[in-house]
Enzyme design. Structure first.
Site, PDB file in Angstrom:
ATOM      1  N   HIS A  75     -10.764  -3.288  -0.588  1.00 37.74           N
ATOM      2  CA  HIS A  75     -11.685  -2.665   0.369  1.00 37.74           C
ATOM      3  C   HIS A  75     -12.780  -1.925  -0.392  1.00 37.74           C
ATOM      4  CE1 HIS A  75      -9.037  -3.120   3.960  1.00 37.74           C
ATOM      5  NE2 HIS A  75      -8.099  -3.133   3.040  1.00 37.74           N
ATOM      6  N   TYR A  80       0.838  -1.189   0.000  1.00 36.66           N
ATOM      7  CA  TYR A  80       0.000   0.000   0.000  1.00 36.66           C
ATOM      8  C   TYR A  80       0.874   1.240   0.000  1.00 36.66           C
ATOM      9  CZ  TYR A  80      -4.184  -2.604   1.595  1.00 36.66           C
ATOM     10  OH  TYR A  80      -5.249  -3.448   1.719  1.00 36.66           O
ATOM     11  N   HIS A  95      -7.221  -8.796  -1.278  1.00 36.58           N
ATOM     12  CA  HIS A  95      -8.564  -8.224  -1.115  1.00 36.58           C
ATOM     13  C   HIS A  95      -8.620  -6.790  -1.590  1.00 36.58           C
ATOM     14  CE1 HIS A  95      -6.326  -7.163   2.554  1.00 36.58           C
ATOM     15  NE2 HIS A  95      -7.031  -6.059   2.530  1.00 36.58           N
ATOM     16  N   ARG A 128      -2.322 -11.558   4.863  1.00 32.16           N
ATOM     17  CA  ARG A 128      -3.715 -11.314   4.460  1.00 32.16           C
ATOM     18  C   ARG A 128      -3.979 -11.913   3.076  1.00 32.16           C
ATOM     19  NH1 ARG A 128      -7.420  -7.790   5.607  1.00 32.16           N
ATOM     20  NH2 ARG A 128      -8.564  -9.722   5.509  1.00 32.16           N
ATOM     21  N   TYR A 167      -0.335  -9.745   1.480  1.00 31.64           N
ATOM     22  CA  TYR A 167       0.759  -9.058   2.171  1.00 31.64           C
ATOM     23  C   TYR A 167       0.838  -9.480   3.634  1.00 31.64           C
ATOM     24  CZ  TYR A 167      -3.011  -5.928   3.693  1.00 31.64           C
ATOM     25  OH  TYR A 167      -4.169  -5.419   4.223  1.00 31.64           O
TER      26      TYR A 167
END
Lengths: 274, 188
Positions: A195, A141, A193, A190, A180
């Protein structure tokens, strides 16, 4: 990289280190125990759960952040029966394509994610704001706190917006995010995905959730996904690969429909006409 | 109101990395600071240990000063003139939030004005709804159906304090003795 410096400066830095003490085996055993208890309860006649547990200790950050008292049942009043209005002055049509925000093509598998937003009565949620954010294809991110040593992509910010159509459809063109690591426990990863942030016709329907990809090997290991104790409810967060959405020599396609809670407002006849 | 025919999609935590995605320019200014009638609404968000948390995101939705429910677009562009009634803010590193807004008027004659809040945070697996009531009209507060259904020590968690400068202060406590009253609605 002016863009990223600006984004970094607007991000919050959280210095506190998460204690990555528990092993995956410990976390998995805790998840299995909560799920077994839930299944037994359903077998004994308890209601099926459709939302995540907010008190779910395998997700360590939830320990001090979940209310301990039951939520108070209340009939929505006045302002709660409406949602803020958004329009095309708020969101530019190009914001739904996350692959054209910079000078070059982002790295990774280009995907199209399309679906319909309905309320609990099956009515389409029209002309409402949908926001998404996600990691890049390497699982990174753009955020100060994300110190995972995977590359940032100068051509990918990972933020998109759109307004739903009259039939309640949304559509984004983006890059498939990577999994990640995080510090909930030792070797915690995780599942990939995206959000999603959604509004309905009533403010009571406001929600944030995550869309996952089919067949992810990390599902069973992830305490955030597994905080939804019922497997049918968990499955509702997984998109379907859809070859009709897949675009020739361009992008693979996924379908994901989203259902909000019901509207508490009286549905008008003309709104119902399709 | 009909019974829900479709099962709602589960919510999930906002996670830690929304910081570059959801905040937008002037998101916490429902109208520009300093405009006549504007007030500051502020407070903190704390966890079960009483510590402020640095990674919550709050949204408010409210009537205007006359009690009208706005249905104007433009919340994400903030033209400085249009009151859209909706605001969003991330708490800062010390758990404080601030909005610039107006005191909402009663939406019905004699009703107690409130601001609707929704709370998201890392570590919070689903959204939380609540209401912040204005402290001024005590008779209206006493008549309010929600407030009057709560025991006194719980009721006070929903009522803001009026500050000397005319602003409002309201703290949100996610867990523990002073835990804020959170709400659930029919069909949820």
């Amino acid at each position: 990289m002016e863009m990223e410096e600006d984004l970094f400066s607007n991000s919050h830095v959280i210095e506190k280190l998460d204690a990555a003490e528990a092993s995956q085996d410990q976390i998995s055993a805790e998840i299995a125990s909560v799920h077994a208890e839930y299944s037994k309860g359903v077998d004994d006649g308890a209601a099926e759960e459709t939302q995540p547990r907010i008190d779910f200790s395998p997700y360590r950050s939830s320990l001090l952040r979940h209310p301990t008292k039951d939520p108070h049942h209340v009939d929505p009043e006045t302002i709660e029966l409406w949602s803020p209005a958004f329009g095309h002055q708020d969101v530019h049509a190009l914001e739904s394509d996350l692959t054209i925000q910079h000078n070059g093509e982002p790295m990774g598998e280009r995907i199209i994610v399309r679906g319909r937003i309905l309320d609990g009565d099956g009515h389409p949620v029209r002309n409402q704001l949908v926001e998404i954010w996600q990691a890049n294809s390497a699982g990174r991110y753009i955020h100060k706190r994300d110190q995972h040593p995977a590359p940032l992509d100068p051509n990918f910010t990972g933020v998109g917006r759109c307004i739903t159509t009259d039939d309640g459809f949304y559509e984004f063109t983006t890059i498939k995010p990577g999994p990640y690591p995080w510090k909930n426990h030792y070797n915690a990863w995780r599942p990939a995905h995206i959000h999603f942030s959604l509004f309905g016709t009533d403010f009571t329907q406001r929600m944030i959730t995550q869309m996952y990809f089919p067949g992810d090997p990390l599902f069973a290991l992830d305490p955030i996904y597994q905080s939804i104790t019922d497997s049918k409810a968990r499955d509702r967060l997984v998109a379907t690969y859809d070859h009709n959405i897949t675009s020739h020599e361009w992008a693979t396609g996924y379908n994901w429909d989203i259902v909000l809670t019901g509207s508490n407002r009286t549905w008008m006849e003309d709104e119902d006409a399709e | 109101m009909s019974e829900q025919k479709l099962t709602a999609t589960p919510g999930q935590t906002i996670g830690p990395f929304y910081g570059y995605a959801l905040p937008f320019d002037k998101d916490n200014q429902l109208l520009p600071p300093g405009m006549p009638g504007s007030i500051r609404l502020q407070g903190t968000v704390t966890d079960g240990a009483g510590d402020t948390i640095p990674d919550a995101l709050l949204e408010i939705w409210q009537a205007d000063a006359d009690g009208n429910i706005p249905q104007r677009t433009g919340s994400l562009v903030r033209d400085g003139y249009t009151f859209t009634g909706w605001g969003r803010t991330a708490v800062d590193n010390t758990g404080n939030y601030t909005f610039t807004t107006v005191n909402p008027g009663p939406t019905e004659a004699g009703s107690a004005p409130f601001i609707s809040f929704v709370i998201f945070a890392r570590g919070l697996l689903n959204k939380l709804h609540t209401r912040m009531y204005l402290p001024d009209d005590e008779e209206a507060l006493a008549r309010d159906p929600l407030l009057s259904s709560l025991p006194e020590e719980r009721r006070r968690t929903l009522i803001a304090a009026r500050e000397a400068d005319g602003g409002l202060r309201w703290n949100i406590c996610l867990q523990g003795e002073d835990e804020t009253v959170f709400l659930t609605y029919p069909g949820a």
